[in-house]
Design a protein around this motif. Sequence first.
Motif, PDB file in Angstrom:
ATOM      1  N   ILE B 341       1.096  -0.797   0.028  1.00 59.76           N
ATOM      2  CA  ILE B 341      -0.395   0.621   0.405  1.00 59.76           C
ATOM      3  C   ILE B 341       1.167   1.472   0.079  1.00 59.76           C
ATOM      4  O   ILE B 341       0.590   2.040  -0.279  1.00 59.76           O
ATOM      5  N   TYR B 393       5.287  -8.782   1.682  1.00 50.87           N
ATOM      6  CA  TYR B 393       4.999  -9.391   0.384  1.00 50.87           C
ATOM      7  C   TYR B 393       6.227  -9.983  -0.284  1.00 50.87           C
ATOM      8  O   TYR B 393       6.085 -10.922  -0.720  1.00 50.87           O
TER       9      TYR B 393
ATOM     10  N   GLN C  96      -1.118  -6.398  10.407  1.00 55.20           N
ATOM     11  CA  GLN C  96      -0.136  -6.379  10.196  1.00 55.20           C
ATOM     12  C   GLN C  96       1.151  -5.372   9.902  1.00 55.20           C
ATOM     13  O   GLN C  96       1.393  -5.148  10.875  1.00 55.20           O
ATOM     14  N   CYS C  97       1.160  -5.117   8.732  1.00 59.83           N
ATOM     15  CA  CYS C  97       2.588  -4.293   8.337  1.00 59.83           C
ATOM     16  C   CYS C  97       1.937  -2.400   9.335  1.00 59.83           C
ATOM     17  O   CYS C  97       2.708  -1.436   9.656  1.00 59.83           O
ATOM     18  N   GLY C  98       0.107  -2.739   9.223  1.00 63.27           N
ATOM     19  CA  GLY C  98      -0.216  -1.300   9.927  1.00 63.27           C
ATOM     20  C   GLY C  98      -0.525  -0.218   9.523  1.00 63.27           C
ATOM     21  O   GLY C  98      -1.250   1.109   9.736  1.00 63.27           O
ATOM     22  N   TYR C  99       0.398  -0.147   7.068  1.00 60.87           N
ATOM     23  CA  TYR C  99       0.577   0.442   6.823  1.00 60.87           C
ATOM     24  C   TYR C  99      -0.789   1.152   6.623  1.00 60.87           C
ATOM     25  O   TYR C  99      -1.219   2.975   6.733  1.00 60.87           O
ATOM     26  N   CYS C 100      -1.974   1.033   6.809  1.00 64.49           N
ATOM     27  CA  CYS C 100      -3.611   1.513   6.145  1.00 64.49           C
ATOM     28  C   CYS C 100      -3.840   1.669   7.704  1.00 64.49           C
ATOM     29  O   CYS C 100      -5.395   2.335   7.069  1.00 64.49           O
ATOM     30  N   ILE C 101      -3.539   1.345   8.595  1.00 62.96           N
ATOM     31  CA  ILE C 101      -4.713   0.914   9.932  1.00 62.96           C
ATOM     32  C   ILE C 101      -4.949   2.505   9.806  1.00 62.96           C
ATOM     33  O   ILE C 101      -6.109   2.940  10.040  1.00 62.96           O
ATOM     34  N   CYS C 132      -6.521  -2.780   1.820  1.00 63.63           N
ATOM     35  CA  CYS C 132      -5.373  -3.290   2.787  1.00 63.63           C
ATOM     36  C   CYS C 132      -4.792  -4.485   1.913  1.00 63.63           C
ATOM     37  O   CYS C 132      -5.366  -4.774   1.566  1.00 63.63           O
ATOM     38  N   ARG C 133      -3.601  -4.518   1.793  1.00 66.23           N
ATOM     39  CA  ARG C 133      -2.626  -5.580   1.457  1.00 66.23           C
ATOM     40  C   ARG C 133      -2.790  -6.671   2.189  1.00 66.23           C
ATOM     41  O   ARG C 133      -2.369  -8.258   1.853  1.00 66.23           O
ATOM     42  N   CYS C 134      -2.362  -6.152   3.345  1.00 72.78           N
ATOM     43  CA  CYS C 134      -1.822  -7.478   4.080  1.00 72.78           C
ATOM     44  C   CYS C 134      -3.479  -8.702   4.537  1.00 72.78           C
ATOM     45  O   CYS C 134      -3.191  -9.839   4.755  1.00 72.78           O
ATOM     46  N   THR C 136      -6.192  -7.915   6.379  1.00 72.99           N
ATOM     47  CA  THR C 136      -6.761  -7.480   8.148  1.00 72.99           C
ATOM     48  C   THR C 136      -7.832  -6.961   8.339  1.00 72.99           C
ATOM     49  O   THR C 136      -8.438  -6.824   9.260  1.00 72.99           O
TER      50      THR C 136
HETATM   51  S1  FES Z   1      -2.736  -4.313   8.080  1.00 75.21           S
HETATM   52 FE1  FES Z   1      -0.717  -4.129   6.268  1.00 75.21          FE
HETATM   53  S2  FES Z   1      -1.519  -2.644   4.320  1.00 75.21           S
HETATM   54 FE2  FES Z   1      -3.333  -2.536   5.956  1.00 75.21          FE
END
Ligand code: FES
Lengths: 451, 743, 165
Positions: B341, B393, C96-101, C132-134, C136
Amino acid sequence: MSKPDLAVSDNSRRNRGADRKPGRWAWRGLAALVAIAVVAGAAFAAIAWRPELAPVVTPARAAFAPQDIETGAALAAIGNCDVCHTVPGGKFYAGGRALPTPFGTIYATNITPDPATGIGRWSEEAFRRALRSGVARDGHHLYPVFPYDHFIDVNDGDSHALYAFLMTRTPVEQSALPNDLPFPFNWRPVLALWKALYLHHGGFKTEAAQSADWNRGGYLVEGLAHCGACHTPRNAQGAERRDRKFAGGSSEGWDAPALNQTSPAPVPWTREQLFAYLRRGVDDVHGAPAGPMAPVVHNLARVPDADVRAIATYVASIADAPSPAAAANAPTRPAAPTTVTSTTELSGAAAIFAGACGGCHSGLPGASAVDIARSTAINAPDPRNAIRVVLDGITPPPGERGPLMPPFAGAFTDQQIADVLSYARARAGRHPAWNDLGSQVKAIRQGQSKT
Amino acid sequence: MTTLAPSRRQVVAGGGALIVSISLGATRALAQGPQAAPPTPPLPGSLKGAPMLDSWIRIDADGAVTVFTGKAELGQGIKTALLQVASEELGVAMPRIKLVTADTATTPDEGYTSGSQSMPNSATAIRNAAAQVREILLARAAERLSVNVERLKIRDGIMIADDGSSVGFGELVGNEVLHVAAQPTSRFKEPSTYTVVGKPIARVDIPAKVTGGVAYVHDLRLPGMVHARVVRPPSYGARLAEVDPGSVETMPGVLKVVRDGSFLAVIAGREYQAVQAMWALAQTARWIDAKQELPDQAAIYDYLKKLPSRDTTILDRGMIASSSSVHSATYHRPYQMHGAIGPACAVALYADDSLTVWSHGQGMFPLRRALAELVGLPPDKVRCIHMEGSGCYGHNGADDAGGDAALLARALPGRPVRVQWMREQEHTLEPYGPAMTTGVTAALDRGGNIISWQYDVWSNTHSTRPGPAGSLLAGLAVASPFPAPPPAVIPQPEGGGDRNAIPIYAIPNAQVVHHFIPDMPLRVSAMRALGAYMNVFSIESFMDELAKAAGVDPVEYRLNHLDDARARAVVRMAAEKFDWRARSASPRGRGRGFAFARYKNFAALCAAAVEVEVEHETGAVRLVRAVAAVDSGQAVNPDGIKNQIEGGVIQAASWTLFEQVTFDRRQITSRDWSLYPILRFQAVPERVEVHVIDRPGQPFLGTGEAAAGPTAAAIANAVADATGARIRELPLTRQRVKAAIGV
Amino acid sequence: MTQININGRTREVDADPATPLLYVLRNDLELNGAKFGCGLGQCGACTVLVDGEAVFSCLLPLAALDGRAVTTVEGLGTPEEPGPLQRAFVEEQAAQCGYCIAGMIMRAQALLARTRTFSEQDLREHMQPNLCRCGTHMRILRAVRRAAAAMRAAEAVPLRKEAAR
Ligand code: FES
Ligand code: FES
């Protein structure tokens, strides 16, 4: 096309009347009207009467040639049947979608082969009669929101294919909602008069001098595809104006731009551009399909190339489309784009345009969306398409490729949207400013539900 | 500016009583790579590469504990899991332990954070190191307190004797007591006494992420930092013929236009100024396309199969047999992208002839090597520090961005330069997961059991990671370009394109051939699960086809061919939780599917059962629910495992239903999310359940990639169940499904 | 100079009026919550509230912000005192990565500001613009429902007290 018969319609009228609690004068007026209606009704009854056609046992899939079902699928896509006859997110062809008209709201019927609530008991003859002359199996008249004024010329073979296709859909038991129409429009026999005036053969005639492609396209465009239903203006009775064919109409609060020489597109459409637009939903010279045109294009994705090409050929000819070579020489945007390479700071609407729109609509090579100066919406006489697209954006169906523009309803005030659209129109440099844009933005925004 | 790039000494010294010599483990491993031949006697996990205990654990005089890992947090929750392991074996509460992740100046070299290996490698090393440190400290405490070791208890870093006397860890660590080599075996705590491992401990990184703390390299803001954007060529390998930097150099805020061969970038004081200058600069650039055009996407699989390949038979068991029941199938998978993202980002500072780069790449030590070569510095003058990025990923643009930042920092010494990619750059330039084709033929006996199996997989490499400088986009673009390294096979048992190509089932006669295609028409590299996604999709789709031919329930059929008890347990668990047996007459258009695999055939075991609904008129597939069972060995953080599997299921559903990179003969055309759609909320299943089978005392098994293949196959199997149409080409777009099911 | 109200405080920003809010937040105001994801309004990583509406800050120029109120995830709480949504995201371990959070939280905040009761379908439709790519998503949805429940419960207390009187 709507299910309820006269009795149901009368009931709904009575209920509404009871709610309204009209005054004495109104009662008198109504009594007079009813008297007139009764007399007129008796007269009409004779003209308007259509026989019921005998019910049949729903034919099995095996009764149809697979090729006919397949052809019917493509024709149904060209006819856009699913759009009106499916509630968004609901069961296909099961009806129920509200179709707002200037006369009131009509609910689309269930055209799945369910025997009780759909068309499962319709013979092919009944289907053909409904398609071409707007009469249901039981003999009641259908409203012309179902475009039988176009379907009248659908040939027998195609009618059969459509029947084969619809009768092999998954039956869904779902009754149609009663229409919400005031008197006299809820009195169906009145439709016979409408038909006498406006339902004619010959919207399209084969022309030997033209190519096979053109003739096929004409048959589809004037017939099943019913392009004129939106792109031709209508008269007070809701009929298409034959004197102003394809001069631009409206649909669901959107402007359906003219397809003839009065097209607002700054760059005349070529056949190839029309094909790309209809086939893939993109044309970087004119814009992306939005509003009610978006599902039309999504449906065309299920139609063979040849038919889409035929439609493009015919539509291009409506406006005397230039050859590709001539199109290349057509006037393009008047001013070189300046926004993103500007070396000075911008302010006001210019700054808003640069920061919000410029990234995609700059017109610079590599930009991902149409150059704003060439946009049909920005150069149209009516600003409502531009306003709607800015407010709501454009969203492809879930999981599908397609133009995606974010909604700006929350981002900008009415005045900011008006300013940035005025700026964009001035930048295109073709037409005088739209009047009173701020209040139009406000009106459209208030009409839309906030989600 | 030097304060921004603390030397290794500054970092390591840190005022503790225990001065650690990190370097010995690190440099040796650097020379040999993480998979180097193990020293004798073999040490567990990553201790092989860095055998000194104090490479992993440092204890200050005040009792502060620092744990080092060469692995990086990629959003998989590894920090929390490693802290749990260290906390458990050391007997120190988690909040009191500081964890330092991949940093070439301070941590051991553990190569890449990839392949679901952080738990088996790093956690295993930390667990052993922690246990051994604890034993050393216990022995010293016993001596100090003059008690028997058995009479000592550890409570949060303090050793307490049963007579009440006590001594803290910090008081025992003088004289480099931890600067000793690790032993091959450790005395571990009894799993039944665990208080931290096996518990769903809240992740340590989440609070900052939900409140706007500095969490990513994207958030790094150094004093005097400037912003850069790179202008990329319109197609692979295009050369920059002309550019007019003059007009751009006078734009507001522009500090410098940098051109080196076909590497073109602009540095500005403010980020948006850099973006605007990049757009303007791009308008003045003229590129010449490379001679080689891209293949025709419509015929990509034929094209790839016709390229020369290097063939390896990776399994050859018995004799390929025939019978009256022989079945064959061919499967395809398109190029797919990581699609983080947040686009790739890096910050670099070039000062005093040394370079520091903050990066979200997966391997700081390999990146250091590539960057050193790129900028012409000895590796010890380059420091790479990992900071988190947007979920990765696999090998995406992160390393390339590091290369961009390094070149730009060298062009503007003394100022930290931050570079971030634009969305279209990420979409068109990241190395994709390769397009693949598989073919399988099986013979069944009269009972329907598989007696013979022939499987072929055609694929490009699944790793073009750095590597040398020629593996970075910047390295290939500069005026004197670095040679691109030849694509490499990842050998079995890990495998690349052939990862999981060997069936896990008991089949008497089987042959598996890996057709490795060196020539890469599109840029490709490692994407989550590598070849396992496609191989498991193929094998598990085919198992369903065979079960159908044999007239046996698909779950039963798998169990009939599975010997391994843990595998059987996972399959049974998923089937039971899904309520597989209770086959009620599913409504029209609904179907269910099952699939199973053990990742790499030696990592986590995962089975998935799904229910789908297919809209007949459009062919649109809706994932209704998914149930997964997973065995990751000793479950360190069950909630972390669930999170990974849940995410894996949803991500794989997105790949499987929607995703393919598109291209014309000149360039990549899937330039952004509108042209490369992925799953959004409305396509999210109603329910996703994950059931973890804990195996206390068993080795940690990597989990991150285990769900990808089983999910894909389970969905395809469910679509076949719902519609009767078997679709063997990914993705299962509505057009493809509609074409298969007809009108 | 543009004056914007950020998280309840008026801040002066000296930048090109065409600059999208996202860059102003991240660089001038040093707020990390809103993230650059696409700059195209396609992913929602940059979502913030402007006058209570969830908007893409990557496409909202400074020139449009004079006098308007902007809320970012920093305005909802701190690690020590998280707001209801932030707390729910931690409790559900929804990252997960949290970037979208941060963008997810802000979009959800716009919904919760309007209503505490919504159907699952409404919720998913509302969240549709954010990617969200992870994967979540399940946890994000759970966290939003949890926050709504917590807010409903908190509001029910004074109501009940009133009823008792
Ligand atoms: S938690 Fe990784 S993009 Fe949403
Ligand atoms: S960054 Fe604003 S929507 Fe993607």
